[in-house]
Enzyme design. Sequence first.
Site, PDB file in Angstrom:
ATOM      1  N   PRO A 196     114.415  46.591 -41.886  1.00 28.14           N
ATOM      2  CG  PRO A 196     115.686  44.897 -40.870  1.00 28.14           C
ATOM      3  CD  PRO A 196     114.876  45.210 -42.104  1.00 28.14           C
ATOM      4  N   GLY A 248     111.018  57.063 -38.321  1.00 32.21           N
ATOM      5  CA  GLY A 248     112.381  57.574 -38.474  1.00 32.21           C
ATOM      6  C   GLY A 248     112.352  59.089 -38.496  1.00 32.21           C
ATOM      7  CD  GLU A 270     103.680  57.033 -35.475  1.00 36.23           C
ATOM      8  OE1 GLU A 270     104.005  58.065 -34.853  1.00 36.23           O
ATOM      9  OE2 GLU A 270     102.526  56.599 -35.484  1.00 36.23           O
ATOM     10  CB  CYS A 304     110.444  59.816 -31.489  1.00 35.35           C
ATOM     11  SG  CYS A 304     109.482  58.404 -31.016  1.00 35.35           S
TER      12      CYS A 304
HETATM   13  P1  NAP Z   1     116.428  57.715 -40.170  1.00 36.82           P
HETATM   14  O1  NAP Z   1     117.788  58.122 -40.567  1.00 36.82           O
HETATM   15  O2  NAP Z   1     115.285  58.443 -40.722  1.00 36.82           O
HETATM   16  O3  NAP Z   1     116.336  56.157 -40.509  1.00 36.82           O
HETATM   17  C1  NAP Z   1     115.153  55.401 -40.359  1.00 36.82           C
HETATM   18  C2  NAP Z   1     115.119  54.293 -41.393  1.00 36.82           C
HETATM   19  O4  NAP Z   1     115.109  54.844 -42.697  1.00 36.82           O
HETATM   20  C3  NAP Z   1     116.311  53.345 -41.362  1.00 36.82           C
HETATM   21  O5  NAP Z   1     115.848  52.069 -41.674  1.00 36.82           O
HETATM   22  C4  NAP Z   1     117.221  53.894 -42.439  1.00 36.82           C
HETATM   23  O6  NAP Z   1     118.072  52.923 -42.980  1.00 36.82           O
HETATM   24  C5  NAP Z   1     116.211  54.339 -43.454  1.00 36.82           C
HETATM   25  N1  NAP Z   1     116.714  55.401 -44.335  1.00 36.82           N
HETATM   26  C6  NAP Z   1     117.712  56.285 -44.098  1.00 36.82           C
HETATM   27  N2  NAP Z   1     117.859  57.125 -45.129  1.00 36.82           N
HETATM   28  C7  NAP Z   1     116.949  56.753 -46.063  1.00 36.82           C
HETATM   29  C8  NAP Z   1     116.609  57.233 -47.358  1.00 36.82           C
HETATM   30  N3  NAP Z   1     117.225  58.284 -47.920  1.00 36.82           N
HETATM   31  N4  NAP Z   1     115.607  56.621 -48.013  1.00 36.82           N
HETATM   32  C9  NAP Z   1     114.970  55.585 -47.465  1.00 36.82           C
HETATM   33  N5  NAP Z   1     115.254  55.070 -46.254  1.00 36.82           N
HETATM   34  C10 NAP Z   1     116.229  55.656 -45.550  1.00 36.82           C
HETATM   35  O7  NAP Z   1     116.202  57.781 -38.610  1.00 36.82           O
HETATM   36  P2  NAP Z   1     117.040  57.102 -37.485  1.00 36.82           P
HETATM   37  O8  NAP Z   1     118.317  57.835 -37.348  1.00 36.82           O
HETATM   38  O9  NAP Z   1     117.117  55.647 -37.718  1.00 36.82           O
HETATM   39  O10 NAP Z   1     116.079  57.344 -36.204  1.00 36.82           O
HETATM   40  C11 NAP Z   1     116.047  58.539 -35.559  1.00 36.82           C
HETATM   41  C12 NAP Z   1     114.857  59.370 -35.975  1.00 36.82           C
HETATM   42  O11 NAP Z   1     113.660  58.604 -35.979  1.00 36.82           O
HETATM   43  C13 NAP Z   1     114.595  60.510 -35.021  1.00 36.82           C
HETATM   44  O12 NAP Z   1     114.326  61.679 -35.736  1.00 36.82           O
HETATM   45  C14 NAP Z   1     113.355  60.082 -34.246  1.00 36.82           C
HETATM   46  O13 NAP Z   1     112.604  61.088 -33.714  1.00 36.82           O
HETATM   47  C15 NAP Z   1     112.639  59.273 -35.243  1.00 36.82           C
HETATM   48  N6  NAP Z   1     111.801  58.283 -34.547  1.00 36.82           N
HETATM   49  C16 NAP Z   1     110.477  58.512 -34.506  1.00 36.82           C
HETATM   50  C17 NAP Z   1     109.649  57.630 -33.834  1.00 36.82           C
HETATM   51  C18 NAP Z   1     108.160  57.856 -33.790  1.00 36.82           C
HETATM   52  O14 NAP Z   1     107.429  56.939 -33.460  1.00 36.82           O
HETATM   53  N7  NAP Z   1     107.659  59.018 -34.113  1.00 36.82           N
HETATM   54  C19 NAP Z   1     110.181  56.505 -33.216  1.00 36.82           C
HETATM   55  C20 NAP Z   1     111.551  56.308 -33.293  1.00 36.82           C
HETATM   56  C21 NAP Z   1     112.365  57.207 -33.988  1.00 36.82           C
HETATM   57  P3  NAP Z   1     119.612  52.756 -42.517  1.00 36.82           P
HETATM   58  O15 NAP Z   1     119.544  52.185 -41.158  1.00 36.82           O
HETATM   59  O16 NAP Z   1     120.229  51.810 -43.458  1.00 36.82           O
HETATM   60  O17 NAP Z   1     120.223  54.120 -42.521  1.00 36.82           O
END
Ligand code: NAP
Length: 501
Positions: A196, A248, A270, A304
């Site tokens: 998570p 993400g 996603e 998103c």
């Molecule tokens: P994020 O920075 O991409 O993080 C998502 C997950 O990936 C977190 O668990 C994060 O861990 C991890 N993570 C971060 N950097 C990583 C790396 N270099 N390598 C591997 N894992 C890594 O996104 P967010 O800020 O949490 O969420 C916002 C984004 O998600 C938005 O762009 C949104 O559109 C997208 N989103 C899409 C959907 C969909 O269904 N399409 C739904 C919700 C959100 P940490 O928490 O430890 O940083």
Amino acid sequence: MLHIHKKAAAIDNSNIEDVLDAPGLLRQQAYIDGSWTSSNKTITVTNPADGSVLGTVPNLGDDKANQAIEAANKAFPAWSKMLAKDRAIILRRWADLMRKNKDDLALIMTLEQGKPLAESLGEIEYAASFFEWFGEEGKRAYGDTIPSHLQGSKMIVSKQPVGVAAAITPWNFPSAMITRKAGAALAAGCTIVVRPASETPFSALALAVLAEEAGVPKGVFSVITGDAIEISRTLCDSPIVRKISFTGSTEVGRILLEQASGNVKKMSMELGGHAPFIVFEDCDLDKAVKGAIGAKFATTGQDCLAVNRLYVHESIYDAFTKKYVAATKALKLGNGLEKDMDLGPLMNEKAVAKCEAHVADALNKGAKLLCGGARDAQGNLFYQATVLGDVTPDMDIYREETFGPVAPLIKFSDETDVIKAANDTIYGLAAYLYSDNIRRCHRVSDALEYGMVGVNTPKFTGASIPFGGVKQSGLGREGGHEGLSDYMETKYVCLGDLDSE
Ligand code: NAP
């Protein structure tokens, strides 16, 4: 709602466990192979409403990730052989436990994520629905028999679970993004390791507490907290993990796709969105205003599916804008634990800074500030619900995902032009349109290059629908029978020589 508001009012950050009906739901340990795991190294989890410390979770790395993967692998044969109807009973029990504990789960979610309590309660129900729905759907993972093209042969196609799966989930829907993946995986017969987001691990760990209570066997569902990069790399590198589902940003999605290419896994992505919301001149204006409020400001814009471009026909632009700004000003922003809030704090400083940057850039380039436009006096992470008028394609907000409560209004005059403009993006997750002309509704929704289109409604998600995007918004679908298929392989068996005695 009454009980939950009494409990919310009693919380003062040092007494959270005393306030919960089931204090054990707030776990500060990871859940690996059916055991609760601690570490000397921890990650601090804070409440975005006031910055107070809620607790810590273990900061684990590759050794524990490998342990979780091994445990999932060991648990796989028995879980995958269990009858689908028996897996469904366990998933149903898990959903029921979520509903029974919904007030506590919602309080934990609001504390770590910030969203208003009503939204947290809504998410718990939405999240539970995935366990229930996929448990039932697992019973219907039908195959096929193919009329043979070879003499004396029988051709059978069946569905089999892919094996060990992994989920990497974001903070904006701390419960539903896990159950949407784990529900499908477990119903299909896969086992899963969940990592998570660091900001919202307590909702994930509460799910693990309930998994144990529901009778999910050890190793079938693990939750590992810790270093995002190290754990994700371990999950991607492991030949045991046969499928990764990530929700993400598009940026991190690209990294994971590259990392997982080494051993060619099934991947579901996603990713980000940049939703257009088109208001045609022949719509019901009040319904369009209400829909655009919901589609923009739910989850305080950190969604998103959130509208990022609001196209309004020039003939109704002024009338729409007046009503939309009034409705935006009426939204209540505050601590999500307080009653009747519409918006809460944003998740972190990065999220607020992005809103500020998008607003400053738009104003510099000629947009009009119609309301909001600044941090709120309630705290550093509170950003006011904002409406910008006269937004144009040269502004950053027109291309980049804001992921915050800023609504950019754009005037248009022609249907063909607005479709072209709406499609002019790397993203393709969700789009919305409002019109009372049924022919236009079909024509425009067909032409929009998006995985999902809401016509005259801001709400369309649920366990039974194929959620997902096209272009750089993602790969695969979650929810619906497509969501189950994403955790299954198609197996073809040809029985030959059947005509012989
Ligand atoms: P994020 O920075 O991409 O993080 C998502 C997950 O990936 C977190 O668990 C994060 O861990 C991890 N993570 C971060 N950097 C990583 C790396 N270099 N390598 C591997 N894992 C890594 O996104 P967010 O800020 O949490 O969420 C916002 C984004 O998600 C938005 O762009 C949104 O559109 C997208 N989103 C899409 C959907 C969909 O269904 N399409 C739904 C919700 C959100 P940490 O928490 O430890 O940083």
